[in-house]
Design a protein around this motif. Structure first.
Motif, mmCIF file in Angstrom:
data_model
loop_
_atom_site.group_PDB
_atom_site.id
_atom_site.type_symbol
_atom_site.label_atom_id
_atom_site.label_comp_id
_atom_site.label_asym_id
_atom_site.label_seq_id
_atom_site.Cartn_x
_atom_site.Cartn_y
_atom_site.Cartn_z
ATOM 1 N N ASP A 167 0.840 -1.198 0.000
ATOM 2 C CA ASP A 167 0.000 0.000 0.000
ATOM 3 C C ASP A 167 0.874 1.246 0.000
ATOM 4 O O ASP A 167 2.018 1.244 0.459
ATOM 5 C CB ASP A 167 -0.923 -0.009 1.221
ATOM 6 C CG ASP A 167 -0.148 -0.005 2.529
ATOM 7 O OD1 ASP A 167 0.195 1.079 3.002
ATOM 8 O OD2 ASP A 167 0.107 -1.125 3.059
ATOM 9 N N LYS A 168 0.324 2.324 -0.528
ATOM 10 C CA LYS A 168 1.073 3.571 -0.685
ATOM 11 C C LYS A 168 1.546 4.129 0.656
ATOM 12 O O LYS A 168 2.629 4.732 0.736
ATOM 13 C CB LYS A 168 0.203 4.600 -1.407
ATOM 14 C CG LYS A 168 -0.239 4.165 -2.799
ATOM 15 C CD LYS A 168 0.977 3.907 -3.706
ATOM 16 C CE LYS A 168 0.530 3.517 -5.110
ATOM 17 N NZ LYS A 168 1.688 3.224 -6.003
ATOM 18 N N GLU A 169 0.749 3.942 1.698
ATOM 19 C CA GLU A 169 1.123 4.474 3.007
ATOM 20 C C GLU A 169 2.399 3.812 3.513
ATOM 21 O O GLU A 169 3.313 4.490 4.026
ATOM 22 C CB GLU A 169 -0.013 4.265 4.006
ATOM 23 C CG GLU A 169 0.306 4.789 5.402
ATOM 24 C CD GLU A 169 -0.827 4.523 6.381
ATOM 25 O OE1 GLU A 169 -0.606 4.749 7.592
ATOM 26 O OE2 GLU A 169 -1.901 4.069 5.951
ATOM 27 N N THR A 170 2.493 2.488 3.369
ATOM 28 C CA THR A 170 3.695 1.775 3.814
ATOM 29 C C THR A 170 4.909 2.206 3.001
ATOM 30 O O THR A 170 5.993 2.446 3.548
ATOM 31 C CB THR A 170 3.491 0.258 3.692
ATOM 32 O OG1 THR A 170 2.389 -0.151 4.520
ATOM 33 C CG2 THR A 170 4.741 -0.499 4.114
ATOM 34 N N GLN A 171 4.729 2.314 1.693
ATOM 35 C CA GLN A 171 5.837 2.739 0.844
ATOM 36 C C GLN A 171 6.307 4.148 1.210
ATOM 37 O O GLN A 171 7.518 4.404 1.296
ATOM 38 C CB GLN A 171 5.417 2.699 -0.631
ATOM 39 C CG GLN A 171 5.179 1.291 -1.176
ATOM 40 C CD GLN A 171 5.019 1.278 -2.688
ATOM 41 O OE1 GLN A 171 5.662 2.048 -3.399
ATOM 42 N NE2 GLN A 171 4.147 0.402 -3.183
ATOM 43 N N ALA A 172 5.340 5.039 1.452
ATOM 44 C CA ALA A 172 5.700 6.418 1.789
ATOM 45 C C ALA A 172 6.415 6.478 3.137
ATOM 46 O O ALA A 172 7.384 7.240 3.315
ATOM 47 C CB ALA A 172 4.455 7.296 1.802
ATOM 48 N N ARG A 173 5.958 5.682 4.105
ATOM 49 C CA ARG A 173 6.581 5.686 5.431
ATOM 50 C C ARG A 173 8.026 5.205 5.361
ATOM 51 O O ARG A 173 8.932 5.839 5.929
ATOM 52 C CB ARG A 173 5.773 4.798 6.379
ATOM 53 C CG ARG A 173 6.268 4.857 7.826
ATOM 54 C CD ARG A 173 5.465 3.960 8.737
ATOM 55 N NE ARG A 173 5.779 2.552 8.563
ATOM 56 C CZ ARG A 173 4.958 1.672 7.986
ATOM 57 N NH1 ARG A 173 3.780 2.055 7.502
ATOM 58 N NH2 ARG A 173 5.310 0.407 7.856
ATOM 59 N N THR A 175 9.931 5.041 2.638
ATOM 60 C CA THR A 175 10.715 5.942 1.792
ATOM 61 C C THR A 175 11.176 7.157 2.577
ATOM 62 O O THR A 175 12.332 7.605 2.456
ATOM 63 C CB THR A 175 9.891 6.378 0.562
ATOM 64 O OG1 THR A 175 9.542 5.228 -0.219
ATOM 65 C CG2 THR A 175 10.690 7.347 -0.304
ATOM 66 N N ASP A 225 9.525 -1.682 12.032
ATOM 67 C CA ASP A 225 10.207 -0.854 11.036
ATOM 68 C C ASP A 225 11.702 -0.782 11.321
ATOM 69 O O ASP A 225 12.514 -0.647 10.393
ATOM 70 C CB ASP A 225 9.618 0.562 11.031
ATOM 71 C CG ASP A 225 8.326 0.644 10.222
ATOM 72 O OD1 ASP A 225 7.911 -0.395 9.659
ATOM 73 O OD2 ASP A 225 7.723 1.732 10.163
#
Length: 350
Positions: A167-173, A175, A225
């Motif tokens: 999901d985009k949220e995980t990728q953004a976090r 990144t 993380d």
């Protein structure tokens, strides 16, 4: 190639005696051999002089007391037992040539030379080649390294990797965390974190120039993380150390040395062919240890428990059936997991 010329004039200078075979008959004729100032060989036989340019006349090597032969292009030969005389005409020291000949024929000298060669080769592989690869990699411009990374990425996206389904949220976090990690680094690399899926399973890899790829399965496998940050720090260690370039140089150096020592690798045994690959794995394990050390130093500097790195390595090994720990260390490109991390029981991990 010109044929030998003949004339009725002779030449001054030192001469050695021998026999002349003119390639037309088997009878040997007494002759005198000289070498002119321009390097031309001159043989005086009966009433004629036969000459041959230095590039056309072949001189046999010195071998004990075996008579030396000078061969003309048309098959004619001059033969003499005066090895010292031939060496003098060639501008060599007869004493030195004789010593070299004795060393070549003596088994003790041959064994000693072999031992010295093996020792020097081992020292080069252990110390010289890693230092040389580090120096060469440091001289490669950043743009060249980045271009290599882009080409590797293009190949991977075509043949090996698929688009990420995270999901985009995980990728953004992740990144954002990666950018905070690499932002303070002033090493000339343009760092990028990319997410991919595919047949690699839980994995991460660093490409030349600063590209770091993380698979969806690795993100799913992580429980914190901070475990992923430990893995990212490890991959950053590869980038900063220019390990891909160094590995390429070391692999080329090992293969080149193997060809020099063993001959054409396509013509020797399977064991000899496998030797360079095993040595390359040994160097690859050293690079992994360097990246591990960088990851642990970074975690300590950030106040993150280094056990996060251990936990991720151990869980990763367990997810792949413990292949790294069961494979003999000399056959793996990575050090054994029990060398790299302290693995605890799953219930002890928090």
């Amino acid at each position: 190639m010109s044929l030998p010329s003949t004339s009725t004039s002779d030449s001054d200078g030192p001469a050695i005696t021998g026999c002349w075979f003119d390639a037309r008959r088997s009878v040997a004729r007494a002759a005198l051999l000289r070498r002119l100032s321009d390097g031309t060989w001159s043989v005086s036989v009966d009433e004629e002089v036969v000459t041959g340019h230095a590039t056309e006349v072949q001189v046999t090597d010195r071998l004990g007391q075996v008579p030396r032969r000078l061969r003309w292009p048309n098959g004619a030969e001059f033969e003499t037992p005066d090895n010292d005389g031939i060496d003098r005409l060639l501008g060599r020291s007869p004493a030195l040539a004789s010593l070299v000949d004795r060393l070549e024929r003596g088994w003790t000298a041959a064994v000693g030379a072999l031992v010295v060669l093996v020792v020097l080769s081992a020292l080069f592989l252990e110390y010289g080649l890693p230092a040389l690869s580090r120096q060469i990699a440091s001289l490669v411009p950043a743009r060249v390294e980045a271009g290599l990374g882009d080409r590797v990425l293009d190949w991977g996206d075509t043949a090996l990797l698929d688009e990420s389904s995270l999901d985009k949220e995980t990728q953004a976090r992740l990144t954002g965390a990666f950018e905070r990690m690499t932002g303070p680094l002033d090493d000339g690399h343009a760092y990028r974190l990319l997410f991919r899926s595919g047949a690699l399973g839980p994995n991460a890899m660093a490409l030349p120039g600063g590209i770091v790829i993380v698979t969806d399965d690795l993100v799913t496998l992580a429980r914190h993380d901070e475990e992923l940050l430990a893995v990212l720090a490890h991959e950053i260690g590869h980038v900063r150390g220019r390990h891909t370039l160094r590995h390429l140089v070391q692999a080329s150096g090992v293969s080149a040395l193997a060809v020099v020592l063993l001959g054409d690798l396509s013509q020797i045994t399977a064991l000899a062919t496998a030797a360079p690959a095993l040595l390359e794995m040994r160097h690859a394990r050293d690079l992994e240890r360097e990246a591990d050390a960088f990851a642990r130093q970074w975690l300590q500097a950030q106040g993150i428990a280094v056990t996060r790195f251990d936990e991720m390595l151990c869980r990763l090994a367990a997810s792949t059936g413990g292949a790294d720990s069961s494979m003999p260390s000399f056959m793996s490109s990575h050090p054994p997991v029990d060398e790299r991390a302290e693995c605890r029981a799953p219930e002890d991990q928090r």
